[in-house]
Design a protein around this motif. Sequence first.
Motif, PDB file in Angstrom:
ATOM      1  N   PHE A   1     -42.877   1.427  13.603  1.00 17.75           N
ATOM      2  CA  PHE A   1     -42.335   1.305  14.957  1.00 17.75           C
ATOM      3  C   PHE A   1     -42.918   2.438  15.782  1.00 17.75           C
ATOM      4  O   PHE A   1     -42.922   3.580  15.335  1.00 17.75           O
TER       5      PHE A   1
ATOM      6  N   ARG B   1     -32.505   0.442  14.790  1.00 20.31           N
ATOM      7  CA  ARG B   1     -33.523  -0.270  13.999  1.00 20.31           C
ATOM      8  C   ARG B   1     -32.935  -0.707  12.654  1.00 20.31           C
ATOM      9  O   ARG B   1     -33.223  -1.802  12.165  1.00 20.31           O
TER      10      ARG B   1
ATOM     11  N   THR C   1     -36.890  -4.976  15.825  1.00 22.39           N
ATOM     12  CA  THR C   1     -36.866  -4.773  14.368  1.00 22.39           C
ATOM     13  C   THR C   1     -36.349  -6.033  13.674  1.00 22.39           C
ATOM     14  O   THR C   1     -36.865  -6.441  12.626  1.00 22.39           O
TER      15      THR C   1
END
Length: 346
Positions: A285, A205, A175
């Motif tokens: 993601f 993240r 990330t």
Amino acid sequence: MTKEKVTIQDIADALGISRNTASKALNGSESIPDETRSKVIRKAIELKYKQFAFMETDNLLTKNPGNIALLTANLPSTSHFGSRLISGLEKRISAEGYNLSIHIVRDIDRSSRTLPNNFESSKVDGIICIELFDMEYSKELTSLGLPTVFIDCAADMFYPDLQADLLLMENEHSTCHMTKRLIEQGHASLGFIGDIQHCKSFNERWVGFNRALSEMGVRLDPEQCVLNPDREFFSESDWMEKRLKQMKQLPSAFVCANDFIAVNVMKALKNSHIAIPGDIAVCGFDNAPESRIVEPHLSTVHIYSDEMGIAAANMLLSRVKEPALPYQVTHIQTKPIFRASTEKTD
């Protein structure tokens, strides 16, 4: 006149399976499920095929197969990374002679701290938990004293309290890498979308997103983030649209906690006639199938789901054999994938 010798084809015909499958089952091939192998061997004994002619069906297995219980609050859909993870997991443990049973942990089970109805700890050799993000319930499970592996966990989990092995996909660095790439492309205002208390992965993240902003000297504006509880995100079909309209000023890029959220963000932006990536870049993601269907195709992070399932199985099998080993916290590498939803436009 003597009866002709029994062949593998006879066994296959009796069970309605292919000769190849019957042959593999008799030869102990790992690609054949235990249940099928057991049926083939039983039929071979019954038909008195070669070396099986002198065996008794009751003594078919000198060792009863072990049982691994998969506990989950949400049975993963086919597009969810968890479904492929379970596939890799099942393949690995069946090769070691274990059966996998799946148990759904309902809300009432979690709130009352009770085990699922069909779960009997005395008949279980180990537990794998997926999509179980309740810290107190997790502790209840580890108190059973059975080898346990968690795949992801509660966002506020303090590792020494867990008393179990933990497997995560690598969240923070991927990330961070993706966020830095957006900043390098000229994005000066970035927002994060996702419940950072939903699970450890979402939280990591968020940490990666903030780390990138800090290292690149970009100020975080909380007003440009959507950090509501996860259940609110999909409570209404136009919830995201309404939530984004509440922002005084939209950022030039959104980093989303997963692809499911990112696709909904893209839909909300399109409904407001905001161009992607022209006006706002979006990334997610998971590398879910939706990421390659949505237009423009979504930048995301690939999770090696099958390999995570195998790694979880290996961790559990290792724990079953050596219960006294120190607990592991393991991250499996992930890979950022850049697509059209974040492409820099001149």
